[in-house]
Design a protein around this motif. Structure first.
Motif, mmCIF file in Angstrom:
data_model
loop_
_atom_site.group_PDB
_atom_site.id
_atom_site.type_symbol
_atom_site.label_atom_id
_atom_site.label_comp_id
_atom_site.label_asym_id
_atom_site.label_seq_id
_atom_site.Cartn_x
_atom_site.Cartn_y
_atom_site.Cartn_z
ATOM 1 N N SER A 25 71.208 60.233 69.225
ATOM 2 C CA SER A 25 71.869 59.275 70.115
ATOM 3 C C SER A 25 70.854 58.851 71.169
ATOM 4 N N ASP A 27 69.594 56.729 74.451
ATOM 5 C CA ASP A 27 69.946 56.098 75.717
ATOM 6 C C ASP A 27 69.346 54.691 75.705
ATOM 7 N N ALA A 157 75.707 59.878 75.431
ATOM 8 C CA ALA A 157 74.789 60.363 74.401
ATOM 9 C C ALA A 157 74.894 61.879 74.263
ATOM 10 N N VAL A 169 69.849 64.090 71.736
ATOM 11 C CA VAL A 169 69.737 62.895 72.563
ATOM 12 C C VAL A 169 68.260 62.520 72.651
#
Length: 327
Positions: A25, A27, A157, A169
């Motif tokens: 995930s 940002d 995230a 993340v």
């Protein structure tokens, strides 16, 4: 940006091979700022099309993500929602810094000082609604899913990792650890063709520091976060000593007397952030023709380069959804 923990947390070194078959995930705002800052001409000017529209971020999204996907790493982008009110002062300060940097950049450019111009141009990068929307459009054409967070993208995230929908993340900020991300990878988007990735496991970080997550959050508050200034003279090493001496609460109380912010609210932002739980993750088949139309015909990209990058997206498969997170 974010809390400064670099002096006390040691990363593990991993390679892209270690992330093969994993979902990360990302940002989005953090990554877009990287693209806008680093993907520039020699004199600091951002990449633009013939109409003057900035395209540095589009270049970053296409080439960095196609490289990751070719390595069988599946990205999910997380876009910030409404920032907490406590972040308004930080945002205002950042705008001032960017505006001042832009003035110095333009002055240096006018004087022909390309080295100084590029240096300050990198500090002047701004995210506009047009940049955000065009980023989402390109991600969709590439078949890459994105999620709109309710609040901070890093918190969302981290939630995906906690929820088993992503393995780690990908962000440059250590705030992800305070938000509870089980695993964090730094330099993933920055060095998509290099191997110097930094990897942090939250449980291991807490064990090595001999603190709880709640204590780590309090340490962050004393050091200084995006939501409040810290206590003068307290850096990461001092904060860790205070934690080991059991003096965090005492120092937090001292900071509270000086601060205009409610530090309990700051703590809640990290420990109980409002996240979007109503999301779907699905990778679609990339639309090569539409990618070429968007980037080449609308924004002047090289059709040959875009075509080759698009071919790297073949690892994406619409049947691979959140179950592909690596758990």
């Amino acid at each position: 940006m974010g809390v400064k923990l670099k002096d006390i947390v040691e990363p593990e070194s991993i390679s892209f091979k270690d992330l093969e078959g994993r979902t990360v995930s990302i940002d989005a705002f953090n990554t877009l700022f990287q693209f806008l800052s680093t993907i520039r001409q020699r004199d600091g000017r951002p990449l633009t099309d013939e109409n003057g529209n900035i395209t540095s971020h589009l270049s970053g999204i296409l080439y960095r993500n196609s490289s990751m996907i070719e390595k069988d790493i599946k990205p999910i982008y997380i876009f910030d929602g409404q920032a907490p009110e406590l972040k308004s002062e930080t945002q205002a300060k950042r705008r001032e810094i960017r505006d001042e940097a832009e003035k110095i950049y333009k002055d240096a450019l006018a004087k022909g000082d390309t080295e100084k111009a590029r240096k300050f141009a990198m500090r002047s990068s701004k995210l506009s609604p047009e940049i955000i929307e065009s980023s989402k459009k390109l991600l969709t054409l590439m078949g890459i899913p994105y999620i709109d967070a309710k609040g901070e993208g890093e918190a969302q995230a981290a939630y995906l990792v906690q929820n088993g929908d992503a393995y780690a993340v990908a962000s440059q900020d250590y705030d992800c650890l305070l938000f509870g991300a089980k695993r964090v990878v730094r330099n993933l988007a920055v060095n998509s063709n290099l191997g110097n990735l930094e990897y942090y496991q939250l449980n291991k970080v807490l064990k090595e520091l001999n603190v709880t997550r709640e204590e780590l959050v309090d340490m962050g508050i004393l050091i200084g976060t995006d939501f409040c200034d810290g206590l003068k003279g307290v850096g990461a090493k001092t904060a860790l000593k205070l934690a080991h001496k059991g003096q965090l609460k005492e120092k937090i109380a001292e900071l509270q007397k000086q601060s205009s912010h409610d530090l309990d609210e700051v703590r809640e932002i990290f420990l109980n952030h409002n996240v979007n739980t109503d999301y779907k993750i699905k990778w679609e088949k990339p639309n090569k023709d539409k990618i070429i139309e968007f980037l080449c015909y609308e924004h002047g990209f090289s059709e040959d380069r875009v075509s080759k990058a698009s071919d790297k997206l073949k690892n994406l498969n619409s049947s691979q959804c959140c179950l592909y997170a690596g758990f």
